[in-house]
Enzyme design. Structure first.
Site, short mmCIF file in Angstrom:
data_model
loop_
_atom_site.label_atom_id
_atom_site.label_comp_id
_atom_site.label_asym_id
_atom_site.label_seq_id
_atom_site.Cartn_x
_atom_site.Cartn_y
_atom_site.Cartn_z
N LYS A 115 0.73 -1.20 0.00
CA LYS A 115 -0.10 -0.01 0.11
C LYS A 115 0.81 1.33 0.13
O LYS A 115 1.57 1.51 0.83
CB LYS A 115 -0.82 0.24 1.18
CG LYS A 115 -1.94 1.20 1.21
CD LYS A 115 -2.32 1.75 2.42
CE LYS A 115 -2.07 3.00 2.94
NZ LYS A 115 -2.07 4.17 2.21
N GLU B 256 9.67 1.21 10.51
CA GLU B 256 10.58 2.47 10.17
C GLU B 256 9.71 3.60 10.71
O GLU B 256 9.01 4.00 9.82
CB GLU B 256 11.31 2.21 8.74
CG GLU B 256 11.77 1.14 8.35
CD GLU B 256 13.23 0.98 8.94
OE1 GLU B 256 13.71 1.88 9.51
OE2 GLU B 256 13.74 -0.08 8.67
N CYS C 250 13.08 11.15 7.32
CA CYS C 250 12.90 10.69 8.61
C CYS C 250 14.00 10.95 9.33
O CYS C 250 14.22 11.25 10.56
CB CYS C 250 12.49 9.20 8.39
SG CYS C 250 13.69 8.33 7.54
N GLU D 23 9.00 16.04 15.99
CA GLU D 23 9.43 15.93 14.54
C GLU D 23 8.57 16.80 13.54
O GLU D 23 7.20 16.43 13.60
CB GLU D 23 9.20 14.59 13.94
CG GLU D 23 9.59 14.16 12.55
CD GLU D 23 9.53 12.88 11.81
OE1 GLU D 23 8.17 12.13 12.08
OE2 GLU D 23 10.39 12.46 11.49
P1 NAD Z 1 1.87 8.21 8.25
O1 NAD Z 1 2.16 7.29 9.51
O2 NAD Z 1 0.99 9.32 8.34
O3 NAD Z 1 1.38 7.27 6.94
C1 NAD Z 1 2.42 6.42 6.67
C2 NAD Z 1 1.50 5.34 5.58
O4 NAD Z 1 0.62 4.63 6.43
C3 NAD Z 1 0.51 5.90 4.61
O5 NAD Z 1 0.33 4.91 3.62
C4 NAD Z 1 -0.93 5.86 5.22
O6 NAD Z 1 -1.79 5.90 4.64
C5 NAD Z 1 -0.72 4.63 6.39
N1 NAD Z 1 -1.79 4.62 7.45
C6 NAD Z 1 -2.11 5.79 8.05
N2 NAD Z 1 -2.89 5.31 9.02
C7 NAD Z 1 -2.74 4.03 9.11
C8 NAD Z 1 -3.42 3.18 10.19
N3 NAD Z 1 -4.13 3.34 10.89
N4 NAD Z 1 -3.38 1.65 9.75
C9 NAD Z 1 -2.48 1.36 8.95
N5 NAD Z 1 -1.88 2.05 7.67
C10 NAD Z 1 -2.15 3.84 8.11
O7 NAD Z 1 3.34 8.93 7.78
P2 NAD Z 1 3.39 10.00 6.58
O8 NAD Z 1 3.03 11.21 6.78
O9 NAD Z 1 3.08 9.31 5.01
O10 NAD Z 1 5.20 10.11 6.44
C11 NAD Z 1 5.93 10.84 7.21
C12 NAD Z 1 6.42 9.90 8.52
O11 NAD Z 1 7.21 8.84 8.13
C13 NAD Z 1 7.40 10.63 9.50
O12 NAD Z 1 7.33 10.49 10.68
C14 NAD Z 1 8.84 10.00 8.90
O13 NAD Z 1 9.65 10.20 9.81
C15 NAD Z 1 8.50 8.83 8.63
N6 NAD Z 1 9.29 7.94 7.98
C16 NAD Z 1 10.25 7.08 8.42
C17 NAD Z 1 11.18 6.72 7.51
C18 NAD Z 1 12.42 5.76 8.17
O14 NAD Z 1 12.99 5.00 7.28
N7 NAD Z 1 12.40 5.63 9.24
C19 NAD Z 1 11.46 6.86 6.05
C20 NAD Z 1 10.32 7.74 5.78
C21 NAD Z 1 9.40 8.32 6.38
#
Ligand code: NAD
Length: 497
Positions: A174, A249, A283, A384
């Site tokens: 997804k 992650e 991130c 963050e």
């Molecule tokens: P997010 O957590 O809002 O969403 C990430 C994914 O999770 C999306 O596909 C979203 O649709 C899905 N999602 C949302 N709610 C969900 C639920 N209840 N159940 C299952 N899936 C769900 O994050 P974002 O805004 O897309 O990305 C930014 C965040 O990602 C930042 O916190 C960043 O640090 C983190 N990030 C971490 C890494 C890493 O390698 N550690 C890499 C990239 C981004």
């Protein structure tokens, strides 16, 4: 305008209820695609397809050399289509073309790395007191649900899909509902190279529907999630339903420590790169800059001067150094954090505003922003922000630098700049973080394990660890003396614990 479908059991499909997500270019707010929005039932269909494909052995039973050859073909196709993929990534995420080109090249490298790695011997043997030969073999976990964020869509896909396919798993993926375009293109390539139907499935749609279904389903053996710590927490809860393997992650608030004896120009350069590349939507961004007292003022002055020279603009303008934020909602979150910093009494010394001039009126651009005179309890120091906002803290000695660096619930990345090698290594070893560098920041390699301590996640992607992450490990005890144990007759030939 592109019309994006989902890919289930080898077929491209629209959601039966015709629901869609509108995809925009954040540099000008133009609609660039409509992506079909899968329902919970359609997510279940994708999971069923992946389950049947896994249970049939159509992928996991292939010799590793054959799985590797698919990965090499995927890498070649990505490379052939690099110009189109980079342009699409630039348009959907708002990043400069140069950055998007690097992302595509890194995705290619990742598929090649795992194609190579999976054919290398990995199994082990052990010797025990009994006449038993022990084998330790690696096997795939099974059906892997994968959930990705919006900041590096193609690269995150590669980081998950390459090791998972190499290890013999089947997949339901997804992407973020905001940036699905290059993931759809990647799945077109997976189809083109002939990955068997059902092995790789793509479901576009929402987190609380598609994402949650993947996390809770009893037919999914592992969930690999990249995203915010808050969502990671709810995924862990949902995944507890069938105690599925969970790789997370998550977010970060990573310290970049500059000692007075650092090479000044190198440290300034990486401090800027650490926070303003991808407009800070990284991130492992170096979002907290820790400066030794004696160089604080000179360093800040140099940072401000150079930050003001960063050209903010559309990704397709070759002069652009920093692009747009990914959406209006995210831009407002970043601007609210900046306002919170001002309200808490931090001193704003650079940027801080939305840019609406020179043809950028319709886009979501924010100036490179720097705060000084912060205190450890301020919201902008603790949370963050995920935007182009650098928060500066100052320290008097090594002990205080370590204390400030570790004063965070996160533990994703860290950097130390010093020309005293022993000091730099001593300090980096004291920092509770998984992705660290000395005299550099923001480096990522397919060869190196990726992941965080504390609330930045669970497990490690990439490197040999990435293959382990998508594997189960089995012990096989082969009895070399095939005769009864006579356990119940009071004597035995095979020992056990
Ligand atoms: P997010 O957590 O809002 O969403 C990430 C994914 O999770 C999306 O596909 C979203 O649709 C899905 N999602 C949302 N709610 C969900 C639920 N209840 N159940 C299952 N899936 C769900 O994050 P974002 O805004 O897309 O990305 C930014 C965040 O990602 C930042 O916190 C960043 O640090 C983190 N990030 C971490 C890494 C890493 O390698 N550690 C890499 C990239 C981004």
């Amino acid at each position: 305008m592109l019309e994006l479908k989902m890919f289930i059991n080898g077929e491209w499909l629209n959601a039966t209820d015709q629901e869609t997500c509108t995809i925009i270019n954040p540099a000008n707010n133009e609609v660039i695609a409509e992506a079909t929005r899968a329902s919970v039932e359609e997510t279940r269909d994708a999971i069923d397809a992946a389950r049947s494909a896994f249970d049939s052995g159509i992928w996991s039973d292939l010799p590793t050399s054959e799985r590797a050859s698919y990965l090499f073909k995927i890498a070649d196709k990505l490379e052939e289509n690099a110009a189109e993929l980079s342009a699409l990534e630039m348009m959907n995420v708002g990043k400069p073309l140069r950055e998007a080109e690097f992302d595509v090249a890194d995705a290619v490298a990742c598929f090649r790395y795992y194609g190579d790695l999976v054919t290398k011997p990995s199994d082990q043997t052990y010797t025990v007191a009994d006449p038993v030969q022990g084998l330790i073999v690696r096997e795939p976990v099974g059906v892997c649900g994968m959930i990705a964020p919006w900041n590096f869509p193609l690269l995150t896909g590669a980081w998950k899909i390459a090791p998972a396919l190499a290890a013999g798993n089947t997949i339901v993926f997804k992407p973020s509902e905001i940036t699905p375009i290059t993931t759809v293109k990647l799945f077109e390539i997976l189809e083109e190279v002939g990955i068997p139907a059902g092995v790789v499935n793509l479901v576009t749609g929402g987190g609380s529907t598609v994402g949650n279904k993947l996390a809770e389903s009893n037919k999914v053996d592992m969930i690999s999630f990249t995203g915010s710590t808050a969502t990671g927490r709810s995924i862990m809860k949902a995944a507890s339903e069938n105690i599925k393997k969970t790789a997370l992650e998550l977010g970060g608030k990573s310290p970049n420590i500059i000692f007075a004896d650092a090479d000044f120009e190198t440290a300034v350069d990486y401090a800027l790169y650490g926070i303003f590349v991808n407009a800070g939507q990284v991130c492992n961004a170096g979002s907290r800059l820790l400066l030794e007292d004696s160089i604080h003022d000179k360093f800040v002055e140099s940072l401000i001067r150079k930050a003001k020279e960063i050209q903010v603009g559309r990704g397709d303008d070759p002069a652009t150094d920093m692009g747009a934020l990914v959406s209006e909602g995210h831009m407002n979150t970043v601007l609210n954090y900046i306002q919170a910093g001002i309200d808490e009494g931090a001193e704003l010394v650079c940027g801080g505003k939305r840019i609406t001039s020179d043809g950028l009126e319709q886009g979501y651009f924010v100036e490179p922003t720097i705060f000084i005179n912060t205190t450890p309890n301020m919201q902008i120091v603790r949370e963050e922000i995920f935007g182009p906002v650098l928060v500066i803290q100052r320290f008097k000695d090594e002990a205080e630098a370590i204390e400030l660096a570790n004063d965070t619930p996160y533990g994703l990345a860290a950097g130390v700049f010093s020309q005293d090698d022993a000091k730099a290594l001593r300090v980096i070893k004291k920092i509770r973080a998984g992705i660290t560098s000395i005299n550099a920041f923001n480096l990522a390699y397919a060869e190196a394990p990726w992941g965080g301590y504390k609330q930045s996640g669970l497990g490690r992607g990439l490197g040999t660890f990435g293959l382990d992450e998508f594997s189960e490990v089995k012990q096989i005890n082969i009895n070399l003396d095939v005769c009864p144990t006579n356990w119940f007759e009071g004597s035995r030939t095979v020992q056990s614990n």
